[in-house]
Scaffold this active site. Structure first.
Site, PDB file in Angstrom:
ATOM      1  N   GLY A  93      20.944  -0.210  32.147  1.00 18.95           N
ATOM      2  CA  GLY A  93      20.695   1.218  32.002  1.00 18.95           C
ATOM      3  C   GLY A  93      20.454   1.580  30.557  1.00 18.95           C
ATOM      4  O   GLY A  93      20.417   0.729  29.678  1.00 18.95           O
TER       5      GLY A  93
ATOM      6  N   ASP B 112      24.671  -6.958  24.035  1.00 16.63           N
ATOM      7  CA  ASP B 112      24.805  -6.540  22.634  1.00 16.63           C
ATOM      8  C   ASP B 112      25.309  -7.666  21.734  1.00 16.63           C
ATOM      9  O   ASP B 112      25.120  -7.620  20.522  1.00 16.63           O
ATOM     10  CB  ASP B 112      25.758  -5.342  22.516  1.00 16.63           C
ATOM     11  CG  ASP B 112      25.117  -4.040  22.962  1.00 16.63           C
ATOM     12  OD1 ASP B 112      23.894  -4.019  23.226  1.00 16.63           O
ATOM     13  OD2 ASP B 112      25.845  -3.037  23.041  1.00 16.63           O
TER      14      ASP B 112
ATOM     15  N   TYR C 204      15.093  -2.323  17.706  1.00 13.79           N
ATOM     16  CA  TYR C 204      16.245  -2.910  18.404  1.00 13.79           C
ATOM     17  C   TYR C 204      16.119  -2.830  19.917  1.00 13.79           C
ATOM     18  O   TYR C 204      16.818  -3.529  20.624  1.00 13.79           O
ATOM     19  CB  TYR C 204      17.537  -2.200  17.980  1.00 13.79           C
ATOM     20  CG  TYR C 204      17.895  -2.418  16.540  1.00 13.79           C
ATOM     21  CD1 TYR C 204      18.407  -3.640  16.115  1.00 13.79           C
ATOM     22  CD2 TYR C 204      17.717  -1.399  15.605  1.00 13.79           C
ATOM     23  CE1 TYR C 204      18.739  -3.842  14.788  1.00 13.79           C
ATOM     24  CE2 TYR C 204      18.053  -1.590  14.276  1.00 13.79           C
ATOM     25  CZ  TYR C 204      18.563  -2.814  13.875  1.00 13.79           C
ATOM     26  OH  TYR C 204      18.886  -3.015  12.574  1.00 13.79           O
ATOM     27  N   ASP C 205      15.224  -1.997  20.407  1.00  6.55           N
ATOM     28  CA  ASP C 205      15.113  -1.801  21.852  1.00  6.55           C
ATOM     29  C   ASP C 205      14.043  -2.697  22.490  1.00  6.55           C
ATOM     30  O   ASP C 205      13.505  -2.386  23.541  1.00  6.55           O
ATOM     31  CB  ASP C 205      14.840  -0.332  22.171  1.00  6.55           C
ATOM     32  CG  ASP C 205      13.559   0.197  21.530  1.00  6.55           C
ATOM     33  OD1 ASP C 205      13.005  -0.490  20.643  1.00  6.55           O
ATOM     34  OD2 ASP C 205      13.113   1.286  21.919  1.00  6.55           O
TER      35      ASP C 205
END
Length: 117
Positions: free
Chosen positions: A10, A36, A55-56
């Protein structure tokens, strides 16, 4: 022995880690892998044309390393957990055939990675 792999994905700050930790704490013989934990060093995270770190994107993560960990758990959950100092709870009333080991994998891009191996 039976295994179950649960994916919790999500958006960022959507509660994935909170839910995953809660499941991990409540489910005997479970293990948690958090995406992470697999970010690349900041110095090699891709940068867009405006100079912002990306970062995404999957390129910001060591997804191959994470998938190796998942595969290692899938091959032998008990050994995987013991190697990491985790002591899975065994219920005295269940036989080895009835034991269920659960791997919880959580992250914002876990369903975007295609395993080519």
């Amino acid at each position: 022995m039976k295994t179950l792999l649960v994916g919790v994905g999500g958006m960022t700050n959507g509660g994935k880690s909170t839910l995953s930790r809660s499941l991990y704490q409540k489910i005997p013989k479970s293990c948690l892998i958090a995406q992470d934990s697999y970010f690349k060093d900041d110095s090699i995270v891709p940068v867009d044309s405006n100079g912002f770190k990306q970062y995404d994107m999957l390129d910001a993560l060591h997804m191959d390393t994470m998938m190796c960990e998942v595969d290692s758990w899938r091959r032998d959950p008990l050994s995987f957990m013991k190697q990491r100092g985790l002591n899975p709870e065994h219920t005295a009333s269940s036989s080895a055939d009835e034991e269920v080991y659960v791997l919880i994998v959580e992250g914002f891009l876990i369903f975007n990675h295609s395993d080519s191996g």
